[in-house]
Design an enzyme around this catalytic site. Structure first.
Site, short mmCIF file in Angstrom:
data_model
loop_
_atom_site.label_atom_id
_atom_site.label_comp_id
_atom_site.label_asym_id
_atom_site.label_seq_id
_atom_site.Cartn_x
_atom_site.Cartn_y
_atom_site.Cartn_z
N SER A 148 0.81 -1.23 0.00
CA SER A 148 0.00 0.00 0.00
C SER A 148 0.84 1.27 0.00
O SER A 148 0.34 2.34 -0.37
CB SER A 148 -0.94 0.00 1.21
OG SER A 148 -0.22 -0.16 2.42
N ASP B 298 -1.93 6.21 11.82
CA ASP B 298 -1.24 5.79 10.60
C ASP B 298 0.04 6.60 10.44
O ASP B 298 0.03 7.74 9.97
CB ASP B 298 -2.13 5.98 9.37
CG ASP B 298 -1.49 5.44 8.09
OD1 ASP B 298 -0.31 5.04 8.15
OD2 ASP B 298 -2.17 5.42 7.05
N HIS C 19 1.81 5.30 6.11
CA HIS C 19 1.44 5.90 4.81
C HIS C 19 1.71 7.40 4.85
O HIS C 19 2.15 7.94 5.86
CB HIS C 19 -0.02 5.60 4.50
CG HIS C 19 -0.31 4.14 4.36
ND1 HIS C 19 -0.76 3.37 5.41
CD2 HIS C 19 -0.20 3.31 3.30
CE1 HIS C 19 -0.92 2.12 5.01
NE2 HIS C 19 -0.58 2.05 3.73
#
Length: 418
Positions: free
Chosen positions: A148, A389, A392
């Protein structure tokens, strides 16, 4: 003695010869001093802009300057954007962004993380030219393969390239799929250039499957380190391939979750994640050398993208929402990820057989950017107590710089689809 003989005698006389020698040696000394001074200045200065006065006077040839071909973009520093430096080339309204990467829309108030650009040592990054990139890629395929974080980079490039398209609505997903992280394969087409830019989600690159029959109960799945991913048959005709892997190669996401490593159709319960990662890269290397055309395919393997959890790991209270600027204390920076050594060594072993395989090294510059993650500003519907997070990246953001370096490396290879 006539007049001509007198002139000849005078030219051969000792004082006259001495005079010539003296002027000759003075001139030679002056020239040597000039060359020596030039070399000293060249060694002390090092930056191409500082060499401009020397070039103007013809003392150094233009070939002495740092060029796109020999610049190491991985080393440098983050500097504030100025009014004269390039501004952001897209915003969060870009329709190719997953909602989880739109940090400002998700409630982030500070925007200083957008005000930095990467300045390599001794050279400059070429300005990203979306029109040029699209033209060079005409009738081609650019494919991103990985986890990702690779999707982060793919979405960034989609938004960067789309800025050169007046009617952005003409860009479409080939199979009609929505832009969502729940899709593991997306293929976006730029019809004017007959170009597709694709994303294939394959976190391990190699095959993940059921364990062999009669395996112990704790073995839920296996990673077959000697068998390349079955999707790879779809990548063979690509013009540009950008691979990444690493974030799933740890004990927590493999062995501790019931995923063990398999080789030669046998499960090896003693094989660790990094040994398995090294073996998987050998499988990747063999596939590239056997299946890709070295005259056509430009192949990149991006280095590890650092995470920035503070005061705990991702699942044990780790945070990064208090970070609003790049790291200034290098003592707080993590050492280079072990994954990078294995990636670099695999590429070094390939370069004589496939000269267009490159190591896209972004780890050092990314390690500074603890401020660039979504942190607690996640997409709508995320539970309040969900982990932050810090893996990312907000978009626009740090992956845009990865793509600027990606473009610069393509330029250095005179990239153009055939």
């Amino acid at each position: 003695m006539d007049h001509q003989q007198q002139q000849l005698f005078s030219l051969c006389s000792v004082p006259y010869v001495f005079n010539i020698k003296k002027h000759f040696f003075v001139s030679l000394f002056s020239l040597s001093l000039l060359i020596f001074s030039t070399l000293v200045i060249f060694n002390l200065v090092g930056s191409s802009s500082s060499l401009e006065p020397l070039l103007r006077f013809g003392l150094l040839s233009p070939s002495s300057q740092n060029s796109t071909k020999d610049c190491d973009y991985s080393k440098g520093r983050w500097v504030r954007r100025t009014s004269s430096s390039s501004s952001l080339i897209y915003g969060e309204e870009c329709r190719f962004l997953d909602s989880g990467f739109r940090c400002r829309k998700n409630g982030r108030k500070d925007s200083d993380y957008l005000n930095w650009r990467w300045q390599p040592h001794g050279c400059d990054l070429p300005r990203f030219n979306a029109s040029d990139f699209l033209e060079r890629s005409r009738n081609g395929r650019i494919v991103f393969v990985g986890d990702s974080i690779g999707r982060n980079q793919w979405e960034s490039l989609m938004c960067m390239l789309s800025q050169a398209v007046p009617n952005k609505s003409e860009i479409y997903e080939v199979y009609g799929s929505p832009i969502t992280k729940h899709k593991g394969f997306l293929s976006m087409r730029f019809p004017q250039q007959n170009l597709t830019v694709e994303y294939h989600r394959t976190p391990f690159l190699v095959v993940i499957g059921r364990p062999p029959e009669h395996s112990p109960q704790e073995i839920k799945t296996t990673v077959r380190v000697d068998e390349f991913n079955w999707q790879s048959k779809r990548w063979v005709d690509s013009d540009v391939l950008v691979f990444n892997s690493g974030h799933w190669w740890n004990e927590e996401k493999t062995v501790l979750a019931g995923t063990y490593f398999e080789e030669g159709r046998k499960v090896n319960k003693t094989m660790g994640a990094m040994e398995a990662f090294e073996k998987s890269l050998k499988t990747w290397k063999s596939w590239v050398l056997e299946r890709l055309d070295p005259d056509k395919s430009y192949v990149f393997f991006r280095s590890y993208s650092p995470v920035h959890y503070r005061n705990g790991t991702w699942n044990l209270g780790g945070l990064c929402d208090a970070e609003t600027g790049p790291e200034t204390d290098k003592r707080r920076m993590e050492p280079d990820a072990a994954h990078n050594r294995y990636i670099y060594e695999a590429i070094e072993e390939m370069k004589y057989q496939h000269s267009k395989v490159k190591f896209l090294n972004i780890t050092y510059l990314t390690e500074f950017r603890k401020d660039g993650h979504p942190s607690r500003y996640r997409e709508g519907g995320t539970p309040v107590d969900a982990p932050q997070d810090c893996s990312h990246w907000c978009l626009p953001g740090v992956p845009d710089t990865w793509n600027e370096i990606f473009y610069a490396q393509l330029l250095s290879m005179n990239y153009r689809t055939k």
